[in-house]
Scaffold this motif. Structure first.
Motif, PDB file in Angstrom:
ATOM      1  N   UNK A   7      -7.517 -14.788  -3.303  1.00 52.14           N
ATOM      2  CA  UNK A   7      -6.898 -13.091  -2.781  1.00 52.14           C
ATOM      3  C   UNK A   7      -5.887 -12.929  -2.769  1.00 52.14           C
ATOM      4  N   UNK A   8      -5.806 -11.503  -2.841  1.00 56.09           N
ATOM      5  CA  UNK A   8      -4.957 -10.707  -3.468  1.00 56.09           C
ATOM      6  C   UNK A   8      -4.607  -9.434  -2.486  1.00 56.09           C
ATOM      7  N   UNK A   9      -3.463  -8.762  -2.489  1.00 56.94           N
ATOM      8  CA  UNK A   9      -2.878  -7.420  -2.220  1.00 56.94           C
ATOM      9  C   UNK A   9      -2.123  -6.850  -3.139  1.00 56.94           C
ATOM     10  N   UNK A  10      -2.645  -5.587  -3.673  1.00 61.08           N
ATOM     11  CA  UNK A  10      -0.983  -4.548  -4.332  1.00 61.08           C
ATOM     12  C   UNK A  10      -0.435  -3.682  -3.462  1.00 61.08           C
ATOM     13  N   UNK A  56       6.968   0.713  -8.249  1.00 59.15           N
ATOM     14  CA  UNK A  56       6.692  -0.679  -8.599  1.00 59.15           C
ATOM     15  C   UNK A  56       5.569  -1.380  -7.969  1.00 59.15           C
ATOM     16  N   UNK A  57       4.885  -1.568  -8.749  1.00 57.23           N
ATOM     17  CA  UNK A  57       3.135  -2.355  -8.412  1.00 57.23           C
ATOM     18  C   UNK A  57       3.484  -3.333  -8.293  1.00 57.23           C
ATOM     19  N   UNK A  58       3.508  -3.947  -6.708  1.00 55.02           N
ATOM     20  CA  UNK A  58       3.600  -5.431  -6.495  1.00 55.02           C
ATOM     21  C   UNK A  58       2.206  -6.360  -6.303  1.00 55.02           C
ATOM     22  N   UNK A  59       1.410  -7.314  -7.370  1.00 56.12           N
ATOM     23  CA  UNK A  59       0.958  -7.716  -7.092  1.00 56.12           C
ATOM     24  C   UNK A  59       1.589  -9.117  -6.237  1.00 56.12           C
ATOM     25  N   UNK A  60       0.437  -9.558  -4.715  1.00 61.46           N
ATOM     26  CA  UNK A  60       0.868 -10.810  -4.480  1.00 61.46           C
ATOM     27  C   UNK A  60      -0.430 -11.318  -4.503  1.00 61.46           C
ATOM     28  N   UNK A  61      -0.746 -12.249  -4.521  1.00 60.53           N
ATOM     29  CA  UNK A  61      -2.017 -13.107  -4.177  1.00 60.53           C
ATOM     30  C   UNK A  61      -1.479 -14.532  -3.628  1.00 60.53           C
ATOM     31  N   UNK A  62      -2.326 -15.383  -3.946  1.00 63.16           N
ATOM     32  CA  UNK A  62      -2.471 -16.879  -2.767  1.00 63.16           C
ATOM     33  C   UNK A  62      -2.868 -18.004  -3.875  1.00 63.16           C
ATOM     34  N   UNK A 110      -4.293  -5.705 -11.881  1.00 60.05           N
ATOM     35  CA  UNK A 110      -4.886  -5.499 -10.546  1.00 60.05           C
ATOM     36  C   UNK A 110      -4.956  -3.650 -10.172  1.00 60.05           C
ATOM     37  N   UNK A 111      -6.167  -3.237  -9.822  1.00 54.35           N
ATOM     38  CA  UNK A 111      -6.092  -1.563  -9.598  1.00 54.35           C
ATOM     39  C   UNK A 111      -6.564  -1.032  -8.164  1.00 54.35           C
ATOM     40  N   UNK A 112      -7.228  -2.845  -7.678  1.00 56.93           N
ATOM     41  CA  UNK A 112      -7.511  -1.725  -5.971  1.00 56.93           C
ATOM     42  C   UNK A 112      -6.463  -2.398  -4.894  1.00 56.93           C
ATOM     43  N   UNK A 113      -6.342  -1.665  -4.294  1.00 54.88           N
ATOM     44  CA  UNK A 113      -5.643  -2.711  -2.888  1.00 54.88           C
ATOM     45  C   UNK A 113      -6.048  -4.081  -2.473  1.00 54.88           C
ATOM     46  N   UNK A 114      -6.607  -4.769  -1.969  1.00 55.91           N
ATOM     47  CA  UNK A 114      -7.073  -5.719  -2.470  1.00 55.91           C
ATOM     48  C   UNK A 114      -8.288  -6.380  -2.696  1.00 55.91           C
ATOM     49  N   UNK A 115      -8.725  -7.470  -3.347  1.00 54.03           N
ATOM     50  CA  UNK A 115      -9.491  -8.082  -3.960  1.00 54.03           C
ATOM     51  C   UNK A 115      -9.724  -9.560  -3.498  1.00 54.03           C
TER      52      UNK A 115
END
Length: 413
Positions: free
Chosen positions: A57-60, A66-72, A93-98
């Motif tokens: 699961x991630x959010x951007x 900057x675009x930051x990707x936060x993921x578990x 990753x081009x969506x806000x979350x996924x």
């Protein structure tokens, strides 16, 4: 850092106890300095752990260009990376979350695992070293379920002080065992500092926030004593003292901690709520029947938690409201609000989203209007810094003093 003489003079002549000069709110050069001195250097609160419930699961987050990707990851750790492929720089990753199994570039399918290691890159030859092309990491901290990132190479080291002070306050609410019941993003046509200044005072609350002041005691955030309000203020003080004793017996800290001048500045305090004293709702009763953590009683007041430079949060017995402020330009700011309830709470049975969000949806819209009034006013030739109330705007002064101090340190003023 090189800045113009005008900006350096602006920082140097800031007058204590007064609002900031207009260029602080309107100048693109000041906004650029804000990004370099504040949002690229400090711990910025950007997400909550329940937004990443499972591996992959991630959010951007878009922050300071900057675009930051936060993921578990597969070990359930929260990680943060620059959202940029190490091949030719495509956005990953081009969506806000996924949710992803691996992180796959949409351009040439370079594939990274959830710890950021490059696992697969076709047609790169035998001499290509995958180990030298892992994703670039971003510093991340998880404070009792609140996710902070720092873009600096060497982030402020005092986050440990924040953690030590705040975990006893936050952990009983068990944010990691919550889920996001609702999220609302609004764009305010105002500078990010006006958003934060508005949040740091309740001078305006009675006149502008009828929904919020159903449960919120205005006395709790600064008030000038008078004959007209003396009885009410005395009753509030007695209520605070009585409730503090009860909370201490429940191992719920309530005493104010105020460290707003620290590099990683923060403040917290648990205060009683008005009416039934249960939650920030239109009837001051719980919005969710499923209480948080191991709570067995609902009337636990409200724990407020502020961080410099960009967040505030309200923790109650039944739900949590978390706010993150992300600057977009000198005149536009994203305010992201999340409402979190126990992960086992069932929508339509334990809680109703409309009731859960009613108070802060209304309050956010009212605050947006006030911020936009201020942004427009700062553009007038008649605008000049005005005096803060010593009774109700002390926290605004502490915010602006912290902010100007951080700029001064960055530019050597």
């Amino acid at each position: 850092m090189n800045v113009s003489a005008d900006i350096r003079a602006l920082v140097e002549r800031r007058q204590e106890g007064y609002s900031l000069e207009a260029p602080f709110y309107r100048s693109e050069e000041v906004f650029k300095l804000d990004m370099e001195a504040i949002f690229r250097q400090h711990w910025i609160q950007v997400a909550t752990e329940p937004e990443l419930p499972e591996p992959g699961d991630y959010v951007t987050v878009e922050l300071a260009g900057e675009s930051i990707l936060i993921v578990r990851d597969d070990d359930m750790q929260v990680r943060a990376f620059h959202n940029v492929c190490r091949h030719r720089g495509a956005r990953l990753c081009n969506e806000h979350k996924g949710t992803v199994g691996n992180i796959v570039c949409p351009y040439h399918s370079w594939t990274y695992n959830l710890t950021g290691e490059l696992m697969f890159a076709e047609h790169m030859g035998e001499q290509f070293d995958r180990c030298k092309h892992s994703l670039k990491t971003v510093h991340v901290e998880n404070l009792a379920g609140l996710i902070f990132i720092c873009l600096a190479e060497n982030p402020p080291t005092d986050f440990a002080n924040l953690r030590a002070a705040m975990e006893p306050y936050l952990l009983p609410h068990d944010l990691p065992s919550c889920k996001v019941a609702a999220q609302v993003d609004i764009i305010e046509k105002g500078n990010w500092k006006l958003v934060m200044e508005n949040n740091r005072e309740c001078y305006h609350c009675v006149a502008n926030h009828p929904e919020l002041t159903i449960s919120l005691y205005e006395y709790g955030f600064g008030y000038q004593r008078s004959d007209a309000n003396a009885e009410g203020m005395d009753a509030f003080v007695r209520t605070c003292e009585e409730r503090a004793k009860q909370w201490d017996e429940m191992n719920l800290p309530s005493v104010e901690i105020e460290k707003l001048s620290d590099v990683t500045g923060f403040r917290t305090q648990r205060l009683p709520l008005d009416r039934s004293g249960e939650s920030q709702t239109l009837d001051a009763k719980v919005a969710s029947k499923k209480l948080l953590g191991e709570f067995r009683t609902a009337d636990l007041g409200g724990l407020s938690f502020w961080t410099q430079p960009n967040s505030w949060h309200h923790f109650m017995s039944d739900h949590i409201v978390s706010f993150s402020v992300i600057p977009l330009s000198a005149g536009e700011t994203l305010v992201r609000t999340r409402w979190l309830v126990h992960q086992d709470a069932v929508e339509g049975v334990d809680y109703d989203v409309a009731n859960l969000t009613a108070v802060w949806n209304a309050t956010n819209d009212q605050d947006r209007t006030l911020v936009e009034y201020s942004q427009r006013g700062a553009g007038s030739s008649a605008y000049e810094p005005g005096p803060y109330s010593p009774f109700t705007e002390g926290l605004v002064e502490k915010f602006t003093a912290w902010y100007v101090g951080r700029l001064a340190e960055k530019i050597g003023a």
